[in-house]
Design a protein around this motif. Structure first.
Motif, PDB file in Angstrom:
ATOM      1  N   THR A 318      14.070  18.443  34.359  1.00  0.00           N
ATOM      2  CA  THR A 318      14.278  17.006  34.209  1.00  0.00           C
ATOM      3  C   THR A 318      15.700  16.721  34.670  1.00  0.00           C
ATOM      4  OG1 THR A 318      12.724  16.798  32.373  1.00  0.00           O
ATOM      5  CG2 THR A 318      14.404  15.084  32.585  1.00  0.00           C
ATOM      6  N   LEU A 384      10.006   8.062  29.793  1.00  0.00           N
ATOM      7  CA  LEU A 384      10.795   8.926  28.924  1.00  0.00           C
ATOM      8  C   LEU A 384      11.315   8.126  27.727  1.00  0.00           C
ATOM      9  CD1 LEU A 384      12.929  10.780  31.632  1.00  0.00           C
ATOM     10  CD2 LEU A 384      10.741  11.488  30.649  1.00  0.00           C
ATOM     11  N   VAL A 385      11.443   8.799  26.602  1.00  0.00           N
ATOM     12  CA  VAL A 385      12.002   8.173  25.408  1.00  0.00           C
ATOM     13  C   VAL A 385      13.165   9.024  24.914  1.00  0.00           C
ATOM     14  CG1 VAL A 385       9.903   6.981  24.710  1.00  0.00           C
ATOM     15  CG2 VAL A 385      10.283   9.326  23.957  1.00  0.00           C
ATOM     16  N   LYS A 386      14.191   8.356  24.411  1.00  0.00           N
ATOM     17  CA  LYS A 386      15.393   9.043  23.955  1.00  0.00           C
ATOM     18  C   LYS A 386      15.233   9.468  22.504  1.00  0.00           C
ATOM     19  CE  LYS A 386      20.443   8.455  24.108  1.00  0.00           C
ATOM     20  NZ  LYS A 386      21.530   7.486  24.408  1.00  0.00           N
ATOM     21  N   TYR A 392      16.220  12.756  26.709  1.00  0.00           N
ATOM     22  CA  TYR A 392      15.076  11.965  27.160  1.00  0.00           C
ATOM     23  C   TYR A 392      13.865  12.876  27.310  1.00  0.00           C
ATOM     24  CZ  TYR A 392      17.998   7.891  27.900  1.00  0.00           C
ATOM     25  OH  TYR A 392      18.825   6.802  27.695  1.00  0.00           O
ATOM     26  N   ARG A 393      12.831  12.561  26.528  1.00  0.00           N
ATOM     27  CA  ARG A 393      11.615  13.366  26.468  1.00  0.00           C
ATOM     28  C   ARG A 393      10.415  12.545  26.937  1.00  0.00           C
ATOM     29  NH1 ARG A 393      11.915  17.807  23.364  1.00  0.00           N
ATOM     30  NH2 ARG A 393      13.865  18.182  22.238  1.00  0.00           N
ATOM     31  N   SER A 395       7.116  10.544  26.553  1.00  0.00           N
ATOM     32  CA  SER A 395       6.362   9.793  25.556  1.00  0.00           C
ATOM     33  C   SER A 395       4.886  10.143  25.688  1.00  0.00           C
ATOM     34  CB  SER A 395       6.558   8.297  25.762  1.00  0.00           C
ATOM     35  OG  SER A 395       5.944   7.886  26.984  1.00  0.00           O
TER      36      SER A 395
END
Length: 451
Positions: A318, A384-386, A392-393, A395
């Protein structure tokens, strides 16, 4: 009858044996007494130096070996409270093995070395802030472990930790883990790395070094925080932040760079057959992953020129930045037979990938977002979600889930060190509805006070 420590009034050395046939416990209160105790040490003995500041005017030589199950331990009585000053330091004699050097604060003017031929030794929970330049700690002995130390605060040329070996070779299986490298501020153009594994003339030798779970902050003494100049090494699970230094495979072949968390830093490589997988690289500028310049097709054994990247795989990372997030330095010899696969590349403007024209690279399975791609890819929001740690991963709605392409077994674990299942998810993170999530290393995880 059990014997115990007694207060020291005049004596500098007290030997406290345990039950019959047990190892000795020795407490000393001077450096001459420490040298005397080390000269008499047997496997399993522990020699502790009382709290205080000691000026070393002569070398403290470790001559006696332990065994794998019963090392000789030379330690500060309390970690960080025995300080070595003066012009000298400890020295491992050639052939010494299974010795642990633990818990000292080094504020002296001499560099420390573990020589070739001294194997299976350990440097642990020490604090290095020397008053001299040069390479502060050099490890040339096989199977040396360097763990839970702090290397900090210097402005002079030289590296904090160097791994070498015998003349014409490399130390084998050196393990460097859970150390804190902090505040290297050498202002020259070269020669201020935090860690260097090898030299240009050692590049063809396999070291099998393992550099993992270390924290680097303000590694500003060089553009290379970790500089690898040997072959068959592993650099994994480290955290670099607030540093200009990158992880750099400067010379050598077949190394693995895996699962590192980099903030404002990046990865650059030269040489052949490397794998760069599962890394999280967030560089607010650009050049988060760099295909290094090629000044020659394949380096000779002592060449200092930049070897072009051949057959390097960059997969399941990423990579976050602005533009030129994955970049190439160019040169007369361009990347050849390389792979860029199944990465998430997110920026703010394009092009996001700027490898030189004429590079021979296979692209597959990548997701790009936030600018023109610059490579064949799916241009789609990876959603992506923080998380609470700032990573950031994926979702649950991410189009990266179950869409990896090709077979890359070296990426079988994601950056949480969880085993990927089924068709891999694109990027460094494999989506799990629940499970262990990794966080970047902090000072409490590394150094002399770490678990």
């Amino acid at each position: 009858m059990r014997l115990f420590f007694v207060p020291l009034v005049v004596a500098a050395l007290v030997v406290v044996p345990g039950p019959a046939a047990s190892a000795a416990q020795v407490r000393v209160t001077s450096l001459p007494a420490l040298q005397s105790a080390m000269d008499k040490a047997n496997p399993g003995d522990t020699i502790v130096l009382a709290d205080g500041t000691y000026s070393a005017g002569s070398t403290l030589t470790i001559r006696r070996s332990g065994t794998g199950s019963a090392p000789v331990t030379v330690a500060a009585e309390h970690t960080g409270l025995a300080t070595i000053t003066g012009s000298k330091t400890f020295a491992f004699a050639s052939g010494v093995s299974n010795v642990v050097l633990r818990g000292f604060k080094f504020r002296n003017g001499a560099t420390l070395s573990v020589p070739a031929g001294a194997s299976h030794n350990r440097l642990t929970r020490n604090d290095f802030q020397l008053t001299t330049g040069g390479n502060w700690v050099t490890v040339s002995g096989d199977d040396t472990v360097v763990d839970r130390n702090v290397f900090q605060n210097r402005t002079t040329e030289g590296v904090f930790l160097q791994v070498l070996g015998p003349s014409g070779g490399m130390a084998q299986h050196v393990h460097v883990h859970h150390n804190y490298f902090y505040n290297h501020q050498f202002t020259g153009t070269n020669g201020g790395e935090s860690i260097r594994v090898g030299l240009s003339d050692r590049q063809s030798y396999s070291a099998y070094a393992l550099i993992e779970n270390n924290l680097f902050e303000k590694a500003d003494g060089d553009s290379e925080a970790i500089s690898v100049k040997s072959s068959d090494d592993v650099v994994r699970y480290n955290t670099i932040r607030d540093s200009r230094g990158y992880i750099v495979l400067r010379h050598g072949n077949r190394s693995l760079v895996e699962g590192n968390l980099l903030f404002g830093s990046g990865i650059r490589f030269h040489g052949n057959d490397h794998k760069v997988v599962g890394n999280y690289v967030a560089n607010s500028g650009d050049r988060a992953i760099v295909f290094g310049s090629g000044e020659e097709a394949d380096s000779g054994p002592a060449s200092k020129l930049h070897d072009r990247p051949d057959r390097v795989t960059v997969a399941y990372n990423t990579v976050l930045g602005s533009s030129s997030v994955i970049d190439g330095d160019g040169g007369a010899y361009l990347p050849k037979d390389c792979v860029v696969a199944d990465n998430i590349v997110k920026g703010t403007s394009g092009p996001l990938v700027t490898l030189p024209g004429g590079s021979v690279v296979k692209y597959e399975g990548n997701i790009t977002w936030g600018g023109s791609a610059g490579m064949p890819s799916r241009s789609v929001d990876p959603k992506l979600v923080k998380d609470a740690a700032g990573l950031y991963r994926l979702s649950s709605a991410s189009p990266a889930i179950d869409t990896g392409v090709g077979s890359y077994p070296s990426a079988a674990k994601d950056f949480d060190l969880q085993t990927r299942t089924g068709t891999f998810d694109v990027g460094a993170d494999e989506y799990f509805a629940s499970g262990t999530t990794r966080v970047p290393l902090t000072r409490s995880d590394v150094g002399p006070s770490a678990p």
